[in-house]
Write a protein that holds these residues in place. Structure first.
Motif, PDB file in Angstrom:
ATOM      1  N   PHE A 342       0.829  -1.208   0.000  1.00 26.65           N
ATOM      2  CA  PHE A 342       0.000   0.000   0.000  1.00 26.65           C
ATOM      3  C   PHE A 342       0.862   1.256   0.000  1.00 26.65           C
ATOM      4  CE2 PHE A 342      -1.776   3.435   2.603  1.00 26.65           C
ATOM      5  CZ  PHE A 342      -2.850   3.796   1.799  1.00 26.65           C
ATOM      6  N   TRP A 343       1.866   1.309   0.881  1.00 25.14           N
ATOM      7  CA  TRP A 343       2.701   2.508   0.946  1.00 25.14           C
ATOM      8  C   TRP A 343       3.484   2.707  -0.341  1.00 25.14           C
ATOM      9  CZ3 TRP A 343       0.843   5.501   4.255  1.00 25.14           C
ATOM     10  CH2 TRP A 343       0.469   5.097   5.532  1.00 25.14           C
ATOM     11  N   LEU A 344       4.011   1.634  -0.926  1.00 27.65           N
ATOM     12  CA  LEU A 344       4.736   1.767  -2.193  1.00 27.65           C
ATOM     13  C   LEU A 344       3.821   2.272  -3.294  1.00 27.65           C
ATOM     14  CD1 LEU A 344       6.934  -1.472  -2.100  1.00 27.65           C
ATOM     15  CD2 LEU A 344       7.707   0.890  -1.816  1.00 27.65           C
ATOM     16  N   TRP A 345       2.601   1.745  -3.329  1.00 28.26           N
ATOM     17  CA  TRP A 345       1.644   2.210  -4.341  1.00 28.26           C
ATOM     18  C   TRP A 345       1.301   3.671  -4.117  1.00 28.26           C
ATOM     19  CZ3 TRP A 345      -3.257   4.116  -3.247  1.00 28.26           C
ATOM     20  CH2 TRP A 345      -4.021   4.450  -4.374  1.00 28.26           C
ATOM     21  N   TYR A 346       1.046   4.029  -2.873  1.00 28.01           N
ATOM     22  CA  TYR A 346       0.618   5.405  -2.589  1.00 28.01           C
ATOM     23  C   TYR A 346       1.718   6.405  -2.932  1.00 28.01           C
ATOM     24  CZ  TYR A 346      -0.824   9.574  -0.078  1.00 28.01           C
ATOM     25  OH  TYR A 346      -1.145  10.870   0.229  1.00 28.01           O
ATOM     26  N   PHE A 347       2.945   6.118  -2.572  1.00 24.68           N
ATOM     27  CA  PHE A 347       4.019   7.093  -2.767  1.00 24.68           C
ATOM     28  C   PHE A 347       4.539   7.139  -4.202  1.00 24.68           C
ATOM     29  CE2 PHE A 347       4.837   6.370   1.928  1.00 24.68           C
ATOM     30  CZ  PHE A 347       4.299   7.585   2.293  1.00 24.68           C
ATOM     31  N   PHE A 348       4.558   6.008  -4.885  1.00 21.73           N
ATOM     32  CA  PHE A 348       5.249   5.977  -6.171  1.00 21.73           C
ATOM     33  C   PHE A 348       4.359   5.641  -7.367  1.00 21.73           C
ATOM     34  CE2 PHE A 348       8.335   4.816  -2.843  1.00 21.73           C
ATOM     35  CZ  PHE A 348       9.134   5.945  -2.926  1.00 21.73           C
ATOM     36  N   ALA A 349       3.167   5.118  -7.129  1.00 21.27           N
ATOM     37  CA  ALA A 349       2.255   4.841  -8.241  1.00 21.27           C
ATOM     38  C   ALA A 349       1.070   5.788  -8.265  1.00 21.27           C
ATOM     39  CB  ALA A 349       1.756   3.392  -8.176  1.00 21.27           C
ATOM     40  N   PHE A 350       0.702   6.331  -7.108  1.00 20.79           N
ATOM     41  CA  PHE A 350      -0.429   7.242  -7.004  1.00 20.79           C
ATOM     42  C   PHE A 350       0.065   8.648  -7.333  1.00 20.79           C
ATOM     43  CE2 PHE A 350      -3.142  10.034  -4.299  1.00 20.79           C
ATOM     44  CZ  PHE A 350      -4.344   9.798  -4.947  1.00 20.79           C
ATOM     45  N   ARG A 351      -0.254   9.132  -8.525  1.00 24.21           N
ATOM     46  CA  ARG A 351       0.301  10.394  -9.002  1.00 24.21           C
ATOM     47  C   ARG A 351      -0.787  11.419  -9.321  1.00 24.21           C
ATOM     48  NH1 ARG A 351       5.737  10.214 -10.596  1.00 24.21           N
ATOM     49  NH2 ARG A 351       6.668   8.185 -10.205  1.00 24.21           N
ATOM     50  N   ARG A 352      -1.809  11.454  -8.547  1.00 31.78           N
ATOM     51  CA  ARG A 352      -2.869  12.445  -8.756  1.00 31.78           C
ATOM     52  C   ARG A 352      -2.375  13.847  -8.428  1.00 31.78           C
ATOM     53  NH1 ARG A 352      -8.976  11.926  -6.259  1.00 31.78           N
ATOM     54  NH2 ARG A 352      -9.926  13.599  -7.455  1.00 31.78           N
ATOM     55  N   ASP A 353      -2.759  14.786  -9.291  1.00 33.71           N
ATOM     56  CA  ASP A 353      -2.337  16.175  -9.073  1.00 33.71           C
ATOM     57  C   ASP A 353      -3.213  16.805  -7.998  1.00 33.71           C
ATOM     58  OD1 ASP A 353      -1.456  18.761  -9.186  1.00 33.71           O
ATOM     59  OD2 ASP A 353      -2.285  19.213 -11.159  1.00 33.71           O
ATOM     60  N   PRO A 354      -2.633  17.216  -6.846  1.00 35.14           N
ATOM     61  CA  PRO A 354      -3.453  17.818  -5.784  1.00 35.14           C
ATOM     62  C   PRO A 354      -4.082  19.125  -6.220  1.00 35.14           C
ATOM     63  CG  PRO A 354      -1.134  18.091  -5.301  1.00 35.14           C
ATOM     64  CD  PRO A 354      -1.217  17.173  -6.472  1.00 35.14           C
TER      65      PRO A 354
END
Length: 358
Positions: A342-354
């Motif tokens: 989960f953390w790897l996905w969130y930090f490096f795969a989840f690339r939504r523009d805030p």
């Protein structure tokens, strides 16, 4: 009611309520002075009022570039008018109007641009993960040194078991060299019925938060103390891995640690990397002045640290509850690996523009 009507009504009431001729003359002079003051500046007041009203109504996009550029100038102009009005004791209606307008304008010029809920949405919706990706060189350096620390801790204890007491100075802890397999296994299993898990979780959060905040805060010293703290932490981990490996319990220890460790070690990694990021900005500012480079790095690192606190809360809950309630290695590994993914996905795969979150 319009500003002009309010002011005229106030002056009329004051004139009608006056009885003495001398009082009438004084009131008339004050009204004339107030009227001149208003006429000279009323255009700026009305324009600022109109701009602020449209912003408050959520119609910011409908404002022209000229109005947006004029907003801070008009704010300072009206604030100056308010100061003069107070000094010259103008009528109460003018003062009340200007005070309210200045307060409204200040909020739009200097006030927060978003509430807590919207900030949290933007933070979790891409702001935090983007800040972590922006310090990737520091993450790689810190990760390499943390792995090296665990390796060195293992090797030191394997060469001389007395190193274990240096790296893991826990007095009264049964997990020491020479302890039998049954003793070490008892520290991993059979604790699902123990009491005080909430207090234990609070203690763990406090302890790990102190380490992480210290690693971040000492980053100004070129990041060296931050790296040393990270290495010391994983050297202790290496010593414990060696001890349980000596009794053929290494997989069980990894499962026991993974429940919270994948989150906790990730948080310590981020904290130390954030400290190193600031230290590198001091040491190698590039084309920027040192203070400006450090300020930019500090803003980025502080965003990372805000998330580290959240991760430590999660780690404390996992360590204080999930690890104790799961009494088998398999389920513990599933939880630990799931958190790591989960953390790897969130930090490096989840690339939504805030910035896209409104």
């Amino acid at each position: 009611m319009a500003l002009g009507d309010t002011l005229r009504g106030s002056r009329l009431g004051a004139l009608l309520g006056a009885r003495a001729p001398a009082g009438d003359a004084a009131i008339a002079a004050a009204a004339l002075r107030s009227d001149r003051f208003r006429q000279e500046r009323e255009g700026d007041w009305k324009r600022l009022d109109a701009i602020v009203t449209r912003i408050e109504q959520g119609r910011l996009r409908s404002l022209s570039d000229e109005d947006l550029l004029a907003l801070p100038v008009l704010y300072r102009t009206v604030a100056s008018s308010l100061s003069v009005a107070r000094e010259t004791s103008l009528d109460a209606a003018t003062l009340a109007y200007l005070e309210a307008l200045v307060q409204r304008a200040w909020f739009q010029v200097y006030g927060p641009r978003q509430g807590l809920g919207r900030w949290l949405l933007r933070f979790l919706g891409g702001g935090w993960s983007r800040a972590v990706r922006e310090i990737w060189p520091d993450l790689l350096i810190t990760l390499a040194l943390m792995v090296a620390g665990a390796f060195v801790g293992w090797k030191l204890c394997a060469a001389d078991p007395s190193w274990y007491f240096t790296l893991f100075p826990a007095e009264g802890d049964p997990r020491v060299p020479g302890a039998g397999q049954a003793v070490l296994r008892a520290s991993l299993f059979g604790q699902s019925q123990q009491n005080g898990l909430a207090a234990f979780a609070a203690y763990l959060f406090s302890h790990n938060a102190q380490i992480s905040i210290l690693a971040f805060a000492l980053g100004f010293a070129f990041g060296i103390p931050s790296l040393l703290l990270a290495i010391q932490n994983t050297a202790t981990l290496g010593a414990m891995l060696w001890l349980f490996h000596s009794q053929a319990l290494l997989p069980d220890l990894i499962g026991w640690l993974s429940v919270h460790g994948t989150t906790e070690l990730f948080a310590i990694l981020l904290a130390a990397a954030a400290g190193l990021h600031i230290g590198r900005a001091f040491a190698f500012p590039g084309d920027l002045p040192v203070l400006e480079a450090a300020a930019r790095a500090g803003r980025r690192a502080s965003t990372v640290m805000a998330g580290v606190v959240l991760m430590l809360v999660v780690a404390a809950m996992l360590e204080g509850f999930a690890r104790q309630l799961l009494d088998a290695t398999g389920p513990r590994l599933v939880v630990g690996l799931s958190m790591l993914v989960f953390w790897l996905w969130y930090f490096f795969a989840f690339r939504r523009d805030p910035g896209a979150l409104r």
